[in-house]
Design a protein around this motif. Structure first.
Motif, PDB file in Angstrom:
ATOM      1  N   GLY A 128     -19.201  20.125  12.640  1.00 32.13           N
ATOM      2  CA  GLY A 128     -17.789  20.162  13.011  1.00 32.13           C
ATOM      3  C   GLY A 128     -17.140  18.793  12.924  1.00 32.13           C
ATOM      4  O   GLY A 128     -16.011  18.658  12.440  1.00 32.13           O
ATOM      5  N   LYS A 129     -17.883  17.794  13.348  1.00 27.67           N
ATOM      6  CA  LYS A 129     -17.363  16.423  13.334  1.00 27.67           C
ATOM      7  C   LYS A 129     -17.135  15.951  11.889  1.00 27.67           C
ATOM      8  O   LYS A 129     -16.093  15.372  11.572  1.00 27.67           O
ATOM      9  N   ILE A 130     -18.097  16.222  11.021  1.00 31.07           N
ATOM     10  CA  ILE A 130     -17.956  15.826   9.608  1.00 31.07           C
ATOM     11  C   ILE A 130     -16.742  16.531   9.002  1.00 31.07           C
ATOM     12  O   ILE A 130     -15.932  15.929   8.295  1.00 31.07           O
ATOM     13  N   ARG A 131     -16.607  17.826   9.301  1.00 26.26           N
ATOM     14  CA  ARG A 131     -15.476  18.593   8.756  1.00 26.26           C
ATOM     15  C   ARG A 131     -14.149  18.038   9.258  1.00 26.26           C
ATOM     16  O   ARG A 131     -13.191  17.902   8.492  1.00 26.26           O
ATOM     17  N   ASP A 132     -14.100  17.710  10.546  1.00 25.81           N
ATOM     18  CA  ASP A 132     -12.868  17.152  11.121  1.00 25.81           C
ATOM     19  C   ASP A 132     -12.523  15.812  10.489  1.00 25.81           C
ATOM     20  O   ASP A 132     -11.399  15.576  10.055  1.00 25.81           O
ATOM     21  N   GLU A 133     -13.522  14.944  10.462  1.00 27.97           N
ATOM     22  CA  GLU A 133     -13.272  13.585   9.976  1.00 27.97           C
ATOM     23  C   GLU A 133     -12.864  13.555   8.516  1.00 27.97           C
ATOM     24  O   GLU A 133     -12.059  12.730   8.103  1.00 27.97           O
ATOM     25  N   ARG A 134     -13.423  14.457   7.717  1.00 30.30           N
ATOM     26  CA  ARG A 134     -13.163  14.414   6.283  1.00 30.30           C
ATOM     27  C   ARG A 134     -12.143  15.462   5.842  1.00 30.30           C
ATOM     28  O   ARG A 134     -11.841  15.565   4.662  1.00 30.30           O
ATOM     29  N   GLY A 135     -11.674  16.217   6.790  1.00 33.17           N
ATOM     30  CA  GLY A 135     -10.598  17.167   6.478  1.00 33.17           C
ATOM     31  C   GLY A 135     -11.054  18.429   5.763  1.00 33.17           C
ATOM     32  O   GLY A 135     -10.271  19.100   5.094  1.00 33.17           O
ATOM     33  N   TYR A 136     -12.337  18.768   5.915  1.00 34.96           N
ATOM     34  CA  TYR A 136     -12.867  19.952   5.231  1.00 34.96           C
ATOM     35  C   TYR A 136     -12.495  21.216   5.998  1.00 34.96           C
ATOM     36  O   TYR A 136     -13.314  21.801   6.710  1.00 34.96           O
TER      37      TYR A 136
END
Ligand SMILES: CSCCC(=O)C(=O)O
Ligand SMILES: [Fe+2]
Length: 187
Positions: free
Chosen positions: A54-62
């Motif tokens: 979730g954090k990766i998706r949030d940070e990278r806008g996925y």
């Protein structure tokens, strides 16, 4: 277990075999990072409630996500799709894939235009930068389940090599030149 990646040998054997060089030698995550390839190891059993993902998706806008279950029963034009995946190409955007089950090989070209083989197994999440030449094949296990991520409405269009005049390709080459200096060759 960390990600396994290696320089491919240039034999004409079956694409689903590993193509390890002799002696076998693994590349580091840093080597991939220099090509702009990003990697995370996550827990694939927990992908629906995984705060790390979730954090990766949030940070990278996925914000976009779907699943690709690569077996003949679930994919239309299975053989044709596999053939296209193994045709060397670039995209205008990042290619983001998270392996949830099975395994397969993502091959990317390094700065000297050699094939680097990346073995994707459950828990491996990779991001290929826009403009990098790459291709995909199943391994001898013949099955992979991948999560595909994207920023906004997904566009999967491949641009097959050669794409030297494509602005995204040029941008990518420029980013490599910044990292490696003028020693890198435009192909
Ligand atoms: C099986 S996903 C990887 C194949 C690929 O490069 C693509 O879909 O563009
Ligand atoms: Fe691709």
């Amino acid at each position: 277990m960390a990600l396994e990646a290696w320089l491919m040998d240039d034999s004409n054997e079956d694409q689903r075999l590993p193509h390890h060089p002799n002696p076998k030698e693994l590349l580091t995550i840093d080597y991939l990072a220099e090509l702009g390839v990003l990697y995370w190891k996550l827990n694939p059993d927990n992908y629906e409630h995984d705060s790390e993902l979730g954090k990766i998706r949030d940070e990278r806008g996925y914000d976009y996500m779907d699943m690709l279950d690569l077996c003949p029963e679930k994919v239309s034009n299975y053989e044709e799709k596999l053939k296209n995946f193994f045709t060397e190409h670039i995209h205008k955007d990042e290619e983001i894939r998270y392996c949830l089950a099975g395994s397969g090989y993502f091959d990317v070209r390094d700065k000297d235009d050699r094939w680097i083989r990346i073995w994707m197994k459950p828990g491996d999440l990779i991001v290929l930068p826009a403009g990098i030449y790459h291709r995909f094949t199943l391994d001898t296990g013949n099955y992979i389940k991948l999560m595909r991520l994207f920023v906004g409405e997904p566009v999967w269009t491949p641009y097959n090599r050669p794409q030297e005049e494509h602005p995204v390709r040029k941008e990518y080459i420029k980013s490599l030149t910044h990292k490696f200096g003028e020693s890198i060759q435009a192909h």
